[in-house]
Design an enzyme around this catalytic site. Structure first.
Site, mmCIF file in Angstrom:
data_model
loop_
_atom_site.group_PDB
_atom_site.id
_atom_site.type_symbol
_atom_site.label_atom_id
_atom_site.label_comp_id
_atom_site.label_asym_id
_atom_site.label_seq_id
_atom_site.Cartn_x
_atom_site.Cartn_y
_atom_site.Cartn_z
ATOM 1 N N LYS A 212 8.004 -11.713 3.339
ATOM 2 C CA LYS A 212 7.562 -11.302 4.672
ATOM 3 C C LYS A 212 6.890 -9.937 4.624
ATOM 4 O O LYS A 212 5.863 -9.700 5.285
ATOM 5 C CB LYS A 212 8.746 -11.261 5.639
ATOM 6 C CG LYS A 212 8.401 -10.748 7.045
ATOM 7 C CD LYS A 212 7.304 -11.590 7.690
ATOM 8 C CE LYS A 212 6.816 -11.010 9.005
ATOM 9 N NZ LYS A 212 7.791 -11.064 10.081
ATOM 10 N N CYS A 266 4.889 -5.648 13.356
ATOM 11 C CA CYS A 266 4.948 -6.090 11.952
ATOM 12 C C CYS A 266 4.046 -5.268 11.041
ATOM 13 O O CYS A 266 4.527 -4.523 10.193
ATOM 14 C CB CYS A 266 4.575 -7.567 11.854
ATOM 15 S SG CYS A 266 5.845 -8.684 12.473
#
Length: 443
Positions: A212, A266
């Site tokens: 991720k 993010c």
């Protein structure tokens, strides 16, 4: 069907909880934000996401979704809480730790704990240690220990959904399920396969955590290249949009489009987790973050330079959110730019943002900032700054800005055919400005 307890009812937790309920699971979502819980209970999400209110209302009406401020016992516990940065770009795991401590008393033999929050490598293992300390009566798995017998399962399944497309991507995107052991991963698979229609990719928890992070670091690096090109083009007097479009005609080149910076929960945050874990080995990742963090400051400097050419300049900024067509302000470079302009200058700032009803707290206390509609923003402005490419803005007529000085950070007004009225982001005209612009500057 399983009993599921979701910790955190924000941008990830609430859509996930509603989706699980829609598939027949008995879901309890909890959040420490009492106001958000109250809003959700009434059927109104506390943020905008297409079709989420309809899904939420259905889940609540069937009784399969309950929302409250405390956890309950369950088969599955999903932790979907923030992992922000603190001073020095260090990861803040306090929310994850608090959620872990909150659910620990409610774990039972056979429960599965799933961390969805994007986290530094090793976080899932540290959750195991935290649970073991809080619940000595439970046998907690250890990383890749295939010989032991354990009472609970723990895994990491990073979220991969995009604001504006959350519900579709919850179902259609591949998911990575990283277990502390393989048995932990398989327990996670058993839940996600009830609603994910794409691939479930099994690995260990360290790899899942790292994947991720590198997904977002890769995007950050590519954006940084485009943003650095834009600043170089400004310095050299070149139209960056034309340059990139021409370069992308090469069959093996695909340069992204520059912008005012990088925002969101993010890409603007996650690469720092890698840098923190391996500071001497992540030089490119660090530099990309620094380039993208520098871009909003460059835009502010450009506007300030232009403002000196006016007696009493009014600056209209189009967009506040971190990306187009959402209401999400997290880590928004547009918000940073507007705030810096308003706080450090005597400029009058008009803000046009169709996705918010009022100015965010960072701006509402500033007397020189007003939220207005697009027509007033255009009509009153001396300097126009395009910061976010909302669809509403893309429908604006470029000719309406002929007598304005425009700082176009997103290429909203197009390429070389707009050169005569577009000011490059360093404040210099790409080509000689139109006569009426010059007249206005000298007024």
């Amino acid at each position: 069907m399983a009993e599921v307890c979701v910790a955190g009812l924000g941008y990830i937790g609430l859509p996930t909880a509603a989706m699980l309920a829609s598939q027949g699971h008995q879901v309890t979502g909890f959040d420490i934000n009492a106001a958000a819980v109250a809003s959700i209970k009434s059927g109104h999400p506390h943020f905008h996401e297409p079709d989420l209110q309809m899904l939420l209302s259905a889940a609540l009406s069937t009784g399969r979704l309950k929302v409250q401020t405390d956890p309950v016992a369950a088969d599955y516990f999903i932790l979907a809480v923030p992992t922000p940065l603190v001073e020095g770009n260090k990861p803040d795991l306090s929310y994850v730790n608090a959620a872990c401590d909150g659910i620990a008393p409610f774990l039972r033999v056979g429960s599965t704990v799933i961390l969805e929050s994007t986290s530094p490598v090793g976080t899932t293992e540290r959750l195991c240690e935290r649970i073991a300390a809080a619940r000595p009566d439970l046998r907690v798995p250890r990383y890749m220990d295939v010989s032991g017998e354990f009472d609970i399962f723990v895994c990491h399944c990073p979220e991969r959904i995009l604001p504006g497309q959350m519900l579709r991507e919850l179902v259609s995107n591949d998911r990575i399920i990283g277990g502390v052991t393989d048995a932990c991963a398989q327990s996670g698979v058993a839940l996600y396969e009830t609603f994910v229609r794409s691939n479930l990719l099994v690995t260990d928890c360290r790899t899942a955590e790292f994947v991720k992070l590198i997904e977002n670091a890769s995007r950050d690096i590519n954006i940084a290249f485009a943003n650095e090109l834009s600043m170089i083009c400004d310095h050299l007097g070149i139209d960056v949009w034309d340059a990139i479009n021409l370069a992308n005609r090469h069959p093996r080149v695909k340069i992204l489009q520059p912008g005012p910076g990088v925002g969101g929960h993010c890409i603007a945050v996650d690469p720092w987790f890698i840098v923190d874990s391996a500071p001497n080995l992540s030089r490119m990742i660090r530099v990309a973050r620094e380039v993208n963090d520098r871009k909003p400051k460059s835009v502010v400097e450009s506007v300030r330079a232009l403002a000196k050419r006016f007696k009493r300049p009014i600056v209209s900024c189009y967009g506040l959110t971190y990306k187009a067509d959402v209401d999400d302000l997290r880590e928004s470079p547009a918000l940073e730019i507007v705030h810096d302009l308003a706080r450090t200058t005597n400029l009058n700032i008009l803000v046009c943002e169709p996705h918010v009803r009022k100015l965010p707290p960072a701006l509402e206390s500033l007397s020189n900032v007003r939220l207005v509609g697009p027509d007033e923003a255009r009509r009153e402005a001396d300097i126009v700054v395009f910061l976010v490419g909302h669809q509403q803005f893309r429908r604006l007529e470029a000719n309406a800005f002929l007598n304005k000085v425009v700082v176009d950070t997103i290429g909203l007004l197009g390429g070389s055919h707009q050169r005569q009225r577009v000011i490059a982001s360093n404040g210099l005209p790409v080509r000689t400005a139109a006569d009426e612009t010059e007249q206005r500057l000298s007024a």
